[in-house]
Design a protein around this motif. Structure first.
Motif, PDB file in Angstrom:
ATOM      1  N   THR A   3       0.671  -1.233   0.063  1.00 58.30           N
ATOM      2  CA  THR A   3       0.000   0.083  -0.152  1.00 58.30           C
ATOM      3  C   THR A   3       0.637   1.473   0.206  1.00 58.30           C
ATOM      4  N   ALA A   4       2.227   1.514   0.557  1.00 60.19           N
ATOM      5  CA  ALA A   4       2.811   2.396   1.094  1.00 60.19           C
ATOM      6  C   ALA A   4       4.015   2.158  -0.473  1.00 60.19           C
ATOM      7  N   ILE A   5       3.567   1.523  -0.838  1.00 57.66           N
ATOM      8  CA  ILE A   5       4.115   1.306  -2.324  1.00 57.66           C
ATOM      9  C   ILE A   5       3.585   1.950  -3.574  1.00 57.66           C
ATOM     10  N   GLU A   6       2.647   1.706  -3.628  1.00 62.04           N
ATOM     11  CA  GLU A   6       0.796   2.056  -4.315  1.00 62.04           C
ATOM     12  C   GLU A   6       1.037   4.053  -4.300  1.00 62.04           C
ATOM     13  N   GLU A   7       1.685   4.321  -3.103  1.00 61.44           N
ATOM     14  CA  GLU A   7       1.388   5.575  -2.919  1.00 61.44           C
ATOM     15  C   GLU A   7       2.141   6.348  -3.197  1.00 61.44           C
ATOM     16  N   ALA A   8       3.868   6.061  -3.280  1.00 60.80           N
ATOM     17  CA  ALA A   8       4.674   5.984  -3.525  1.00 60.80           C
ATOM     18  C   ALA A   8       4.691   6.194  -5.475  1.00 60.80           C
ATOM     19  N   THR A   9       4.837   5.265  -5.780  1.00 61.71           N
ATOM     20  CA  THR A   9       4.340   5.044  -7.035  1.00 61.71           C
ATOM     21  C   THR A   9       3.186   5.922  -7.901  1.00 61.71           C
ATOM     22  N   LYS A  10       2.529   6.146  -7.050  1.00 61.03           N
ATOM     23  CA  LYS A  10       1.475   7.582  -7.496  1.00 61.03           C
ATOM     24  C   LYS A  10       2.516   8.806  -7.399  1.00 61.03           C
ATOM     25  N   LYS A  11       2.915   8.985  -6.620  1.00 59.72           N
ATOM     26  CA  LYS A  11       3.723  10.009  -6.477  1.00 59.72           C
ATOM     27  C   LYS A  11       5.155  10.446  -7.390  1.00 59.72           C
ATOM     28  N   GLU A  12       5.271   9.711  -7.407  1.00 59.86           N
ATOM     29  CA  GLU A  12       6.346   9.706  -8.669  1.00 59.86           C
ATOM     30  C   GLU A  12       5.651  10.159 -10.184  1.00 59.86           C
ATOM     31  N   ILE A  13       5.024   9.024 -10.531  1.00 64.89           N
ATOM     32  CA  ILE A  13       4.067   9.224 -11.764  1.00 64.89           C
ATOM     33  C   ILE A  13       3.576  10.536 -11.656  1.00 64.89           C
TER      34      ILE A  13
ATOM     35  N   ILE B 160       7.888   4.858 -13.179  1.00 64.16           N
ATOM     36  CA  ILE B 160       8.141   3.598 -12.028  1.00 64.16           C
ATOM     37  C   ILE B 160       9.519   3.233 -11.583  1.00 64.16           C
ATOM     38  N   PRO B 161       9.949   3.709 -10.650  1.00 62.71           N
ATOM     39  CA  PRO B 161      11.609   3.384 -10.280  1.00 62.71           C
ATOM     40  C   PRO B 161      11.480   1.784 -10.041  1.00 62.71           C
ATOM     41  N   LYS B 162      12.938   1.483 -10.554  1.00 62.66           N
ATOM     42  CA  LYS B 162      13.293   0.040 -11.086  1.00 62.66           C
ATOM     43  C   LYS B 162      12.861  -0.930  -9.321  1.00 62.66           C
ATOM     44  N   SER B 163      13.187   0.138  -8.654  1.00 66.54           N
ATOM     45  CA  SER B 163      13.431  -0.395  -6.799  1.00 66.54           C
ATOM     46  C   SER B 163      11.833  -1.092  -6.715  1.00 66.54           C
ATOM     47  N   LEU B 164      11.121   0.516  -7.081  1.00 66.02           N
ATOM     48  CA  LEU B 164       9.933   0.591  -5.968  1.00 66.02           C
ATOM     49  C   LEU B 164       8.895  -1.084  -7.046  1.00 66.02           C
ATOM     50  N   SER B 165       9.228  -1.687  -8.120  1.00 66.46           N
ATOM     51  CA  SER B 165       8.629  -1.956  -9.228  1.00 66.46           C
ATOM     52  C   SER B 165       9.133  -3.360  -8.469  1.00 66.46           C
ATOM     53  N   THR B 166      10.604  -3.302  -7.811  1.00 72.97           N
ATOM     54  CA  THR B 166      11.066  -5.326  -7.473  1.00 72.97           C
ATOM     55  C   THR B 166      10.047  -5.138  -6.208  1.00 72.97           C
ATOM     56  N   GLU B 167      10.640  -3.738  -5.215  1.00 73.12           N
ATOM     57  CA  GLU B 167      10.168  -4.310  -4.473  1.00 73.12           C
ATOM     58  C   GLU B 167       8.640  -5.111  -3.933  1.00 73.12           C
ATOM     59  N   TYR B 168       7.166  -4.358  -4.381  1.00 70.07           N
ATOM     60  CA  TYR B 168       5.849  -4.478  -4.524  1.00 70.07           C
ATOM     61  C   TYR B 168       5.555  -6.204  -4.904  1.00 70.07           C
ATOM     62  N   ALA B 169       6.689  -6.823  -5.751  1.00 70.17           N
ATOM     63  CA  ALA B 169       6.912  -8.100  -6.506  1.00 70.17           C
ATOM     64  C   ALA B 169       7.237  -8.885  -5.183  1.00 70.17           C
TER      65      ALA B 169
END
Length: 322
Positions: free
Chosen positions: A137-147, A155-164
């Motif tokens: 959930t925190a990553i989803e919020e951070a992803t919205k901000k990054e977009i 989306i930064p690779k680090s976020l997508s990797t951690e999300y997976a």
């Protein structure tokens, strides 16, 4: 067949029949499930301690009630707690995630700390599932901000990797056979849901928090140490095992609860008697109509404030099924 359950009662009021089951958090023996199902089949509504309709106060209000920066631990004790939590989580989560969890852990009141430790000890898969879910959930919020910041860029690779990675932890927790799923409480809930029974919660969020707040921090501390270090149970707690429960010796349990030390008696007075005093008037009229099943911890039924003692005072015939 209901006689196969160690602690079950029939409660009858003017010809209307309901049932009571005293549970403890032990795995259900396969040959007992049919007896459990029989009582559920005979009921239209099942009351449990925390049912699907249990709701805590709204998130912000609950956080205000739950949080309080407890002074529960000195530095040495805090190190012991942190070491235990890290040991349980380090194979699945990064140091950053563990450090973030610990930071939030220490913003909680003592009873909330106990709830967390108890969940980690008794249901580690569910506990890790919750941490991973919160992180996603925190990553989803951070992803919205990054977009937004990158005007729709990648989306930064680090976020997508951690999300997976968090998704993998959640999938593992959801698909791994968990001994906790076999305890009688969850077997009861699962079957009642499959039969489309109405499941109602006896606990209510606000009153539950108030009861937990009334218990001294020193008592919660005892309970936390008992969870972390079961080899050091000099705590005045009731020591029982599955064989004691399935043997169905009610006097044994009454004697065991009578031997609680002062701290644990205070805990029991609040958690058991305090909640009984809230639950009983809430369901009395409903029980008089029949077709109800009360499934709660054993002491909620057999203590002096429990249902088997109070119902006869209100005109019920209460008979143990044995």
């Amino acid at each position: 067949m209901a006689k196969d359950l160690p602690f079950a009662w029939k409660a009858e009021y003017q010809g209307n029949v309901s049932y009571l089951i005293g549970t403890m958090h032990y795995p259900s023996e396969p040959d007992k499930l049919s007896a459990l199902h029989q009582l559920i089949d005979a009921s239209k509504t099942v009351y449990v301690e925390k049912g699907s309709d249990f709701t805590l106060p709204k998130r912000a209000e609950y956080r205000r009630l739950r949080d309080g920066r407890s002074t529960l631990f000195n530095r040495s004790e805090r190190n012991k707690v942190e070491s235990y939590i890290r040991q349980q989580l380090q194979d699945d989560f990064s140091e950053e995630i563990i450090a973030s969890y610990l930071s939030n852990f220490y913003t909680r009141k003592s009873w909330s700390m106990f709830d967390e430790i108890s969940s980690l000890v008794n249901d580690p898969l569910g506990f890790k599932h919750q941490i991973a879910s919160d992180r996603r959930t925190a990553i989803e919020e951070a992803t919205k901000k990054e977009i937004i910041k990158n005007s729709g860029g990648p989306i930064p690779k680090s976020l997508s990797t951690e999300y997976a990675a968090m998704g993998n932890i959640m999938n593992h927790a959801a698909t791994t056979e968990n001994e906790k799923d076999n305890i009688i409480d969850l077997q009861l809930m699962s079957y009642a849901l499959s039969q489309e029974k109405v499941i109602r919660s006896l606990d209510e969020g606000q009153s539950t928090v108030e009861i937990e707040d009334s218990i001294p921090e020193s008592v919660w501390k005892k309970l936390i140490w008992w969870q972390i270090d079961p080899g050091d149970r000099n705590t005045g707690l009731v020591e029982m095992d599955e064989a004691d429960y399935w043997r169905g010796d009610i006097d044994y349990f009454k004697d065991a609860f009578a031997e609680l030390d002062e701290d644990m008696r205070m805990f029991n007075d609040a958690i058991c008697d305090g909640r009984n005093n809230l639950w009983y008037p809430k369901v009395l009229d409903d029980l008089k109509q029949g077709d109800k099943l009360i499934a709660v911890g054993l002491n909620h039924l057999i203590s002096e404030t429990g249902f088997t003692h109070r119902l006869p005072q209100d005109g019920f015939s209460v008979t143990r099924i044995d």
